[in-house]
Design a protein around this motif. Structure first.
Motif, PDB file in Angstrom:
ATOM      1  N   LYS A   2      14.065 -17.282  23.565  1.00 46.01           N
ATOM      2  CA  LYS A   2      14.029 -15.911  24.056  1.00 46.01           C
ATOM      3  C   LYS A   2      13.129 -15.813  25.290  1.00 46.01           C
ATOM      4  CE  LYS A   2      13.284 -11.195  22.400  1.00 46.01           C
ATOM      5  NZ  LYS A   2      12.049 -10.759  22.996  1.00 46.01           N
ATOM      6  N   TYR A   3      11.961 -16.483  25.211  1.00 48.83           N
ATOM      7  CA  TYR A   3      10.975 -16.362  26.278  1.00 48.83           C
ATOM      8  C   TYR A   3      11.569 -16.732  27.643  1.00 48.83           C
ATOM      9  CZ  TYR A   3       6.733 -17.023  28.949  1.00 48.83           C
ATOM     10  OH  TYR A   3       5.776 -16.956  29.924  1.00 48.83           O
ATOM     11  N   SER A   4      12.176 -17.944  27.723  1.00 48.71           N
ATOM     12  CA  SER A   4      12.658 -18.350  29.046  1.00 48.71           C
ATOM     13  C   SER A   4      13.908 -17.568  29.442  1.00 48.71           C
ATOM     14  CB  SER A   4      12.876 -19.860  29.117  1.00 48.71           C
ATOM     15  OG  SER A   4      14.036 -20.202  28.464  1.00 48.71           O
ATOM     16  N   SER A   5      14.763 -17.173  28.439  1.00 47.66           N
ATOM     17  CA  SER A   5      15.981 -16.448  28.817  1.00 47.66           C
ATOM     18  C   SER A   5      15.640 -15.106  29.457  1.00 47.66           C
ATOM     19  CB  SER A   5      16.909 -16.269  27.620  1.00 47.66           C
ATOM     20  OG  SER A   5      16.262 -15.510  26.636  1.00 47.66           O
ATOM     21  N   GLU A   6      14.517 -14.520  29.042  1.00 45.08           N
ATOM     22  CA  GLU A   6      14.107 -13.254  29.642  1.00 45.08           C
ATOM     23  C   GLU A   6      13.824 -13.400  31.135  1.00 45.08           C
ATOM     24  OE1 GLU A   6      10.774 -11.866  27.401  1.00 45.08           O
ATOM     25  OE2 GLU A   6      12.039 -10.980  25.872  1.00 45.08           O
ATOM     26  N   PHE A   7      13.391 -14.586  31.520  1.00 44.01           N
ATOM     27  CA  PHE A   7      13.075 -14.817  32.934  1.00 44.01           C
ATOM     28  C   PHE A   7      14.252 -15.426  33.697  1.00 44.01           C
ATOM     29  CE2 PHE A   7       8.968 -14.526  30.855  1.00 44.01           C
ATOM     30  CZ  PHE A   7       8.332 -13.613  31.686  1.00 44.01           C
ATOM     31  N   ARG A   8      15.424 -15.443  33.019  1.00 45.05           N
ATOM     32  CA  ARG A   8      16.617 -16.005  33.680  1.00 45.05           C
ATOM     33  C   ARG A   8      17.802 -15.040  33.579  1.00 45.05           C
ATOM     34  NH1 ARG A   8      16.239 -22.477  32.350  1.00 45.05           N
ATOM     35  NH2 ARG A   8      14.104 -22.643  33.038  1.00 45.05           N
ATOM     36  N   ASP A   9      17.540 -13.784  33.285  1.00 44.92           N
ATOM     37  CA  ASP A   9      18.603 -12.808  33.064  1.00 44.92           C
ATOM     38  C   ASP A   9      19.420 -12.610  34.350  1.00 44.92           C
ATOM     39  OD1 ASP A   9      20.045 -10.436  32.848  1.00 44.92           O
ATOM     40  OD2 ASP A   9      18.621  -9.570  31.433  1.00 44.92           O
ATOM     41  N   PRO A  10      20.731 -12.947  34.326  1.00 38.57           N
ATOM     42  CA  PRO A  10      21.537 -12.873  35.564  1.00 38.57           C
ATOM     43  C   PRO A  10      21.601 -11.460  36.147  1.00 38.57           C
ATOM     44  CG  PRO A  10      22.725 -14.018  33.824  1.00 38.57           C
ATOM     45  CD  PRO A  10      21.502 -13.451  33.189  1.00 38.57           C
ATOM     46  N   ALA A  11      21.613 -10.419  35.271  1.00 41.59           N
ATOM     47  CA  ALA A  11      21.707  -9.042  35.796  1.00 41.59           C
ATOM     48  C   ALA A  11      20.435  -8.685  36.583  1.00 41.59           C
ATOM     49  CB  ALA A  11      21.908  -8.072  34.638  1.00 41.59           C
ATOM     50  N   VAL A  12      19.288  -9.101  36.060  1.00 36.84           N
ATOM     51  CA  VAL A  12      18.022  -8.819  36.767  1.00 36.84           C
ATOM     52  C   VAL A  12      17.976  -9.638  38.066  1.00 36.84           C
ATOM     53  CG1 VAL A  12      15.498  -8.767  36.578  1.00 36.84           C
ATOM     54  CG2 VAL A  12      16.893  -8.390  34.548  1.00 36.84           C
ATOM     55  N   ALA A  13      18.462 -10.882  37.991  1.00 35.91           N
ATOM     56  CA  ALA A  13      18.477 -11.731  39.198  1.00 35.91           C
ATOM     57  C   ALA A  13      19.318 -11.071  40.289  1.00 35.91           C
ATOM     58  CB  ALA A  13      19.033 -13.118  38.861  1.00 35.91           C
ATOM     59  N   LYS A  14      20.495 -10.542  39.894  1.00 31.46           N
ATOM     60  CA  LYS A  14      21.397  -9.900  40.856  1.00 31.46           C
ATOM     61  C   LYS A  14      20.696  -8.721  41.535  1.00 31.46           C
ATOM     62  CE  LYS A  14      26.192  -8.463  41.059  1.00 31.46           C
ATOM     63  NZ  LYS A  14      26.397  -7.044  40.850  1.00 31.46           N
ATOM     64  N   LYS A  15      19.994  -7.954  40.727  1.00 28.36           N
ATOM     65  CA  LYS A  15      19.275  -6.780  41.242  1.00 28.36           C
ATOM     66  C   LYS A  15      18.200  -7.224  42.262  1.00 28.36           C
ATOM     67  CE  LYS A  15      18.158  -2.356  40.742  1.00 28.36           C
ATOM     68  NZ  LYS A  15      18.627  -1.791  41.897  1.00 28.36           N
ATOM     69  N   LEU A  16      17.462  -8.275  41.880  1.00 28.09           N
ATOM     70  CA  LEU A  16      16.397  -8.764  42.783  1.00 28.09           C
ATOM     71  C   LEU A  16      16.990  -9.274  44.095  1.00 28.09           C
ATOM     72  CD1 LEU A  16      14.072 -10.571  40.205  1.00 28.09           C
ATOM     73  CD2 LEU A  16      13.383  -8.697  41.703  1.00 28.09           C
ATOM     74  N   ILE A  17      18.132  -9.964  43.996  1.00 30.52           N
ATOM     75  CA  ILE A  17      18.774 -10.495  45.216  1.00 30.52           C
ATOM     76  C   ILE A  17      19.192  -9.331  46.126  1.00 30.52           C
ATOM     77  CG2 ILE A  17      20.756 -11.832  46.091  1.00 30.52           C
ATOM     78  CD1 ILE A  17      20.490 -13.408  43.330  1.00 30.52           C
ATOM     79  N   GLU A  18      19.714  -8.271  45.495  1.00 35.14           N
ATOM     80  CA  GLU A  18      20.095  -7.073  46.284  1.00 35.14           C
ATOM     81  C   GLU A  18      18.860  -6.469  46.965  1.00 35.14           C
ATOM     82  OE1 GLU A  18      23.689  -5.746  43.322  1.00 35.14           O
ATOM     83  OE2 GLU A  18      21.983  -4.383  43.541  1.00 35.14           O
ATOM     84  N   GLN A  19      17.752  -6.394  46.198  1.00 34.39           N
ATOM     85  CA  GLN A  19      16.517  -5.810  46.759  1.00 34.39           C
ATOM     86  C   GLN A  19      15.979  -6.647  47.914  1.00 34.39           C
ATOM     87  OE1 GLN A  19      14.334  -5.502  43.019  1.00 34.39           O
ATOM     88  NE2 GLN A  19      14.385  -3.275  43.176  1.00 34.39           N
ATOM     89  N   ILE A  20      16.107  -7.986  47.787  1.00 35.34           N
ATOM     90  CA  ILE A  20      15.656  -8.854  48.881  1.00 35.34           C
ATOM     91  C   ILE A  20      16.519  -8.573  50.122  1.00 35.34           C
ATOM     92  CG2 ILE A  20      15.455 -11.262  49.679  1.00 35.34           C
ATOM     93  CD1 ILE A  20      14.872 -12.014  46.704  1.00 35.34           C
ATOM     94  N   GLY A  21      17.824  -8.470  49.900  1.00 35.29           N
ATOM     95  CA  GLY A  21      18.744  -8.167  51.010  1.00 35.29           C
ATOM     96  C   GLY A  21      18.368  -6.856  51.696  1.00 35.29           C
ATOM     97  N   GLU A  22      18.079  -5.835  50.889  1.00 39.93           N
ATOM     98  CA  GLU A  22      17.692  -4.529  51.456  1.00 39.93           C
ATOM     99  C   GLU A  22      16.379  -4.652  52.228  1.00 39.93           C
ATOM    100  OE1 GLU A  22      19.665  -2.307  47.645  1.00 39.93           O
ATOM    101  OE2 GLU A  22      17.521  -1.990  48.009  1.00 39.93           O
ATOM    102  N   ALA A  23      15.421  -5.437  51.659  1.00 40.27           N
ATOM    103  CA  ALA A  23      14.096  -5.550  52.294  1.00 40.27           C
ATOM    104  C   ALA A  23      14.191  -6.161  53.688  1.00 40.27           C
ATOM    105  CB  ALA A  23      13.167  -6.388  51.414  1.00 40.27           C
TER     106      ALA A  23
END
Ligand code: SF4
Ligand code: SF4
Length: 363
Positions: A2-23
């Motif tokens: 559970k611990y590592s999967s929380e830090f590998r969640d594809p939906a959260v990753a997608k959101k972060l990638i979008e935020q980086i693009g916006e930044a």
């Protein structure tokens, strides 16, 4: 898991990638971010992080692997000690395979030298107690993460009254090369992805001079894919805003002042010194040497040996790799003469080396 999967969640990753693009959407030009941690290098390759980022963000690897940055002269010194009658060399696995000028510890072992892999410096202390007829040398290589364990071993050897335990130290501290590379106009580092384990010991405050005096944004970042994406986002936002601060993405582990206990033990046994980094040269006060009060455990002072004139392997570009100036595939020896089975340079030996990461995960 559970611990590592929380830090590998594809939906959260997608959101972060979008935020980086916006930044970086309105950012004119390219921003270069350097990581100086071997595990970050491996994580970037393993999770394909480069390909997830906008073209305007360039990730480069710096001097992040303690084995890779150790100069060839140190390997030659260890080889000379391995040839010394009555000496037993103890080390972590990777150092054995690093080529020196004319030999390696692995080759010396094949010729009959006593070279053994240990899992902790304390194992070497235990070996010294069990083997009083030999001089046991532990190879002290590493950054602020591992150096407290070497200091602990020296204190333990003194407590047990051992006179046959020694450390050959090439221990290093990470802020020095970061400052040296920040001023390199060829590299133009716009932001540092600061190491995780090292920062847990020295604390995020250690990077304040880099941010305040050299104006390079620093973000202490964890190893999981979401950690890394969030670290990149924090750096991108600072760079776009024209700011240079120290931020900690990895606050679940890293505190501003680090680990006071580990720092105290380190300061008890070691003092700063000038030291040579492979590819970068001598950086003032970026090394740690054993203090005079613990000189009885210093292999350099107690077991003098003749060390050959150092020679780099012909054609090896490890020095340029460690400065982030070339990538492994630009080295003509990569995948040809130089492979993990037959490494020509240190960056292909170590499990944290950039060439080893490119070999394993690169396209
Ligand atoms: S010791 Fe930890 S922080 Fe330092 S380079 Fe290795 S993985 Fe990174
Ligand atoms: S491919 Fe081998 S020889 Fe070339 S830089 Fe990397 S480790 Fe050195």
């Amino acid at each position: 898991m559970k611990y590592s999967s929380e830090f590998r969640d594809p939906a959260v990753a997608k959101k972060l990638i979008e935020q980086i693009g916006e930044a970086v959407a309105g950012f004119d030009g390219q921003m270069t971010l350097m990581e100086v941690c071997g595990t970050h290098t491996m994580a970037i390759y393993q999770h394909g992080i480069r390909a997830l980022l906008p073209k305007s963000i360039r990730l480069i690897s710096g001097p992040g692997c303690p084995v890779c940055v150790t100069p060839v002269s140190y390997v030659d010194h260890a080889v000379a000690l391995a040839r010394r009658p009555g000496t037993l060399i103890t080390t972590f696995g990777d150092m054995v395979r690093v080529p020196g000028s004319s030999s390696s510890l692995q080759r010396e072992k094949a010729r009959g030298a006593d070279v053994r892999i240990v899992y902790s410096p304390l194992d070497a202390v235990a070996l010294a107690e069990k083997t009083p007829e030999k001089q046991i040398v532990f190879l002290g290589v590493g950054f602020e993460t591992t150096t407290p364990t070497v200091a602990g071993a020296i204190l333990e050897a003194r407590r047990r009254g051992l006179s046959n335990f020694f450390a050959l130290c090439a221990n290093k501290t990470i802020p020095g090369p970061m400052a040296a590379l920040a001023g390199d106009p060829e590299l133009k580092v716009d932001g540092y992805i600061c190491p995780a384990h090292v920062s847990a010991i020295i604390g995020a405050e250690a990077y304040r001079p880099l941010a305040e005096q050299l104006k390079v944004p620093c973000v202490v970042t964890g190893f999981e894919p979401l950690d890394m994406l969030q670290g990149v986002l924090m750096l991108a936002r600072q760079i776009v805003a024209g700011e240079a601060r120290v931020e900690t993405q990895y606050s679940r582990i890293v505190k501003p002042g680090g680990n006071p206990k580990a720092r105290a033990i380190l300061e008890e046994v070691f003092e700063p010194c000038d030291t040579a980094w492979r590819g970068i040269g001598v950086i003032p006060q970026s090394g740690l040497k054993i203090r005079e009060s613990y000189a009885a455990f210093d292999a350099e002072r107690q077991l003098p040996v003749a060390v050959e004139e150092p020679r780099e392997a012909k054609g090896c570009m490890c020095g340029e790799i460690l400065k982030g100036k070339v990538t492994p595939t630009e080295c003509p020896l990569f995948r040809q003469a130089c492979t993990p089975e037959n490494p020509i340079g240190a960056c292909m030996v170590s499990s944290e080396g950039t060439c080893a990461a490119e070999y394993k995960y690169g396209t």
